[in-house]
Design an enzyme around this catalytic site. Sequence first.
Site, PDB file in Angstrom:
ATOM      1  N   HIS A   4       2.163   3.174  -9.079  1.00 29.13           N
ATOM      2  CA  HIS A   4       1.963   1.745  -9.334  1.00 29.13           C
ATOM      3  C   HIS A   4       3.119   1.183 -10.164  1.00 29.13           C
ATOM      4  O   HIS A   4       3.625   0.098  -9.902  1.00 29.13           O
ATOM      5  CB  HIS A   4       0.641   1.507 -10.066  1.00 29.13           C
ATOM      6  CG  HIS A   4      -0.567   1.926  -9.280  1.00 29.13           C
ATOM      7  ND1 HIS A   4      -0.706   1.655  -7.946  1.00 29.13           N
ATOM      8  CD2 HIS A   4      -1.697   2.598  -9.649  1.00 29.13           C
ATOM      9  CE1 HIS A   4      -1.875   2.145  -7.520  1.00 29.13           C
ATOM     10  NE2 HIS A   4      -2.481   2.735  -8.529  1.00 29.13           N
ATOM     11  N   ARG A  21      -4.850  -1.956   8.902  1.00 29.34           N
ATOM     12  CA  ARG A  21      -6.056  -2.756   8.667  1.00 29.34           C
ATOM     13  C   ARG A  21      -5.738  -3.868   7.682  1.00 29.34           C
ATOM     14  O   ARG A  21      -4.713  -3.838   7.004  1.00 29.34           O
ATOM     15  CB  ARG A  21      -7.208  -1.883   8.169  1.00 29.34           C
ATOM     16  CG  ARG A  21      -6.899  -1.039   6.947  1.00 29.34           C
ATOM     17  CD  ARG A  21      -8.119  -0.177   6.534  1.00 29.34           C
ATOM     18  NE  ARG A  21      -7.800   0.666   5.397  1.00 29.34           N
ATOM     19  CZ  ARG A  21      -7.776   1.997   5.443  1.00 29.34           C
ATOM     20  NH1 ARG A  21      -8.033   2.641   6.565  1.00 29.34           N
ATOM     21  NH2 ARG A  21      -7.496   2.691   4.352  1.00 29.34           N
ATOM     22  N   LEU A  33      10.738 -20.679  -4.729  1.00 33.06           N
ATOM     23  CA  LEU A  33       9.751 -19.801  -4.083  1.00 33.06           C
ATOM     24  C   LEU A  33       8.422 -19.956  -4.806  1.00 33.06           C
ATOM     25  O   LEU A  33       8.405 -20.101  -6.035  1.00 33.06           O
ATOM     26  CB  LEU A  33      10.213 -18.336  -4.190  1.00 33.06           C
ATOM     27  CG  LEU A  33       9.282 -17.267  -3.628  1.00 33.06           C
ATOM     28  CD1 LEU A  33       9.317 -17.238  -2.103  1.00 33.06           C
ATOM     29  CD2 LEU A  33       9.662 -15.871  -4.151  1.00 33.06           C
ATOM     30  N   SER A  92      -7.639  -5.638  -4.982  1.00 27.83           N
ATOM     31  CA  SER A  92      -8.670  -6.224  -4.117  1.00 27.83           C
ATOM     32  C   SER A  92     -10.021  -6.199  -4.821  1.00 27.83           C
ATOM     33  O   SER A  92     -10.228  -5.451  -5.789  1.00 27.83           O
ATOM     34  CB  SER A  92      -8.752  -5.447  -2.802  1.00 27.83           C
ATOM     35  OG  SER A  92      -9.431  -4.220  -3.000  1.00 27.83           O
ATOM     36  N   SER A  93     -10.949  -7.000  -4.296  1.00 25.04           N
ATOM     37  CA  SER A  93     -12.292  -7.027  -4.897  1.00 25.04           C
ATOM     38  C   SER A  93     -12.970  -5.669  -4.724  1.00 25.04           C
ATOM     39  O   SER A  93     -13.931  -5.365  -5.425  1.00 25.04           O
ATOM     40  CB  SER A  93     -13.134  -8.163  -4.292  1.00 25.04           C
ATOM     41  OG  SER A  93     -12.915  -8.298  -2.907  1.00 25.04           O
ATOM     42  N   ASP A 121       0.830  -1.211   0.000  1.00 25.33           N
ATOM     43  CA  ASP A 121       0.000   0.000   0.000  1.00 25.33           C
ATOM     44  C   ASP A 121       0.863   1.259   0.000  1.00 25.33           C
ATOM     45  O   ASP A 121       1.976   1.263   0.529  1.00 25.33           O
ATOM     46  CB  ASP A 121      -0.922  -0.019   1.228  1.00 25.33           C
ATOM     47  CG  ASP A 121      -2.072   0.968   1.089  1.00 25.33           C
ATOM     48  OD1 ASP A 121      -2.359   1.397  -0.048  1.00 25.33           O
ATOM     49  OD2 ASP A 121      -2.673   1.309   2.124  1.00 25.33           O
ATOM     50  N   GLY A 147      -0.079   5.403  -4.468  1.00 22.50           N
ATOM     51  CA  GLY A 147      -0.673   6.676  -4.873  1.00 22.50           C
ATOM     52  C   GLY A 147      -0.045   7.838  -4.117  1.00 22.50           C
ATOM     53  O   GLY A 147       0.308   8.866  -4.709  1.00 22.50           O
TER      54      GLY A 147
HETATM   55  C1  IPE Z   1      -5.400  -2.835  -0.296  1.00 16.29           C
HETATM   56  O1  IPE Z   1      -5.035  -1.509  -0.488  1.00 16.29           O
HETATM   57  C2  IPE Z   1      -5.410  -3.566  -1.586  1.00 16.29           C
HETATM   58  C3  IPE Z   1      -4.121  -3.698  -2.270  1.00 16.29           C
HETATM   59  C4  IPE Z   1      -2.963  -3.330  -1.847  1.00 16.29           C
HETATM   60  C5  IPE Z   1      -4.205  -4.336  -3.549  1.00 16.29           C
HETATM   61  P1  IPE Z   1      -6.114  -0.336  -0.517  1.00 16.29           P
HETATM   62  O2  IPE Z   1      -5.355   0.921  -0.569  1.00 16.29           O
HETATM   63  O3  IPE Z   1      -7.108  -0.569  -1.597  1.00 16.29           O
HETATM   64  O4  IPE Z   1      -6.832  -0.523   0.893  1.00 16.29           O
HETATM   65  P2  IPE Z   1      -7.923   0.396   1.627  1.00 16.29           P
HETATM   66  O5  IPE Z   1      -9.153   0.379   0.780  1.00 16.29           O
HETATM   67  O6  IPE Z   1      -7.345   1.760   1.775  1.00 16.29           O
HETATM   68  O7  IPE Z   1      -8.115  -0.267   2.943  1.00 16.29           O
HETATM   69  C1  IPE Z   2      -1.718   0.178  -3.324  1.00 14.57           C
HETATM   70  O1  IPE Z   2      -1.427   1.517  -3.377  1.00 14.57           O
HETATM   71  C2  IPE Z   2      -1.849  -0.421  -4.694  1.00 14.57           C
HETATM   72  C3  IPE Z   2      -3.203  -0.870  -5.051  1.00 14.57           C
HETATM   73  C4  IPE Z   2      -4.261  -0.826  -4.302  1.00 14.57           C
HETATM   74  C5  IPE Z   2      -3.353  -1.410  -6.399  1.00 14.57           C
HETATM   75  P1  IPE Z   2      -2.592   2.599  -3.364  1.00 14.57           P
HETATM   76  O2  IPE Z   2      -2.973   2.882  -4.773  1.00 14.57           O
HETATM   77  O3  IPE Z   2      -3.706   2.157  -2.502  1.00 14.57           O
HETATM   78  O4  IPE Z   2      -1.858   3.860  -2.757  1.00 14.57           O
HETATM   79  P2  IPE Z   2      -2.459   4.897  -1.709  1.00 14.57           P
HETATM   80  O5  IPE Z   2      -2.927   4.110  -0.525  1.00 14.57           O
HETATM   81  O6  IPE Z   2      -3.572   5.605  -2.380  1.00 14.57           O
HETATM   82  O7  IPE Z   2      -1.299   5.798  -1.398  1.00 14.57           O
HETATM   83 MG    MG Z   3      -4.108   2.429  -0.512  1.00 19.15          MG
END
Ligand code: IPE
Ligand code: IPE
Ligand code: MG
Length: 261
Positions: A43, A198, A137, A71-72, A26, A29
Site C-alpha cells: 500500500h 471485475r 485536473l 471500498s465499502s 489493485d 498486497g
Molecule cells: C477494490 O479492490 C477496491 C480498491 C482498490 C480500493 P479489492 O482488492 O478490494 O477488490 P476485490 O474485493 O478483490 O474484488
Molecule cells: C488494492 O490492493 C488496495 C486496496 C484495496 C486498498 P489489494 O490490497 O487489494 O492487493 P491484492 O489484491 O490483495 O494483491
Molecule cells: Mg485486491
Amino acid sequence: MTKHTSSTLTVPEISAIPRHVAIIMDGNGRWASKRFMPRVAGHAEGLRAVRKVVQECVTQGVEYLTIFAFSSENWRRPPEEVGFLMKLFLKSLSGEVSTLAENKITLRMIGDLSRFDPAIQELVKFSEEKTAGGQRLTLTVAANYGGRWDILQAMQKCVALHPNLKPEQVSEALLQPHLSMAYAPEPDLFIRTGGEQRVSNFLLWQLAYTELYFTDTLWPDFDEVELRKAFDWFGQRERRFGRTSAQLAAGVTAEPMSDAV
Ligand code: IPE
Ligand code: IPE
Ligand code: MG
C-alpha cells in the site's frame, strides 16, 4: 457546477485522450507478498504509483482522474490492515495537499465519510477547500465508496427533496444531480490493475458506457508508460453508444433520447 448529462441520454463528445479516467488500484498486497514483505508495504508503495499517474494525467490533459482507495467492502479486511490504510490515508492527505494546490489540482472525495475518524473528516474538508478551483485536473479519491451506496444515497436525496414524487416522475435526469460524481462527466476509460476482471462495486451507475481496460500489472508497478499503453488501447476503441459502425462512418449524430422509457 457544470451540468453533465448521462451517456444513455446524450452521446458525449469523443476524444483521443479520455477526459475522465477511473482506476481500481489493485494488487498492492500481491506486490508485497512476492517480495516477502507485509501486505501493507504494498500500500505504501502504491502511493508512489498514484503520484506518477496524477502527473501523467496532467501532462496528457486528462480533466478528471478518479481513484478507488477504499471500498465499502474493504472493512472486511483484518483490523491491522484497515488501521494501516487509515493512517496512510491521513499521512498522504496531509503530505500532498500543498503540492496538489500548487499544481492546480482540485481534490474531491466521494464515499460515506461519516464512518471515518473525525480527524480524517476534518482533513478531507480542509484539503478540499485548500485545493478548490484548481483548473488542471480534478482528482477524486473514492473512500468507503460503493456504487450501490451511491445510487441509494442519490435516491434518498431525491425522495427527501420531492416527498410527493410519483413513480412515473422518477427519471435519470432527476437522479443524476444527486449522484456523488454529478460534478464530472462519466468516465471514458476505466482501468483495473492486478489481473481481476471485475468492477467490485465501483462507479456502477457512471460506468454505463465506459471503456474497460484490465491489466495484470500490479498497482505499485503501474506508471506513466503503463498509463500511455492504456490510452493507446483507448484510442483504438470505436465508441458507438448504441449506433452502428456504418452510422458512425457516415457521421450520423444521435438525437438526444427522451428520458421516458
Ligand atoms: C477494490 O479492490 C477496491 C480498491 C482498490 C480500493 P479489492 O482488492 O478490494 O477488490 P476485490 O474485493 O478483490 O474484488
Ligand atoms: C488494492 O490492493 C488496495 C486496496 C484495496 C486498498 P489489494 O490490497 O487489494 O492487493 P491484492 O489484491 O490483495 O494483491
Ligand atoms: Mg485486491
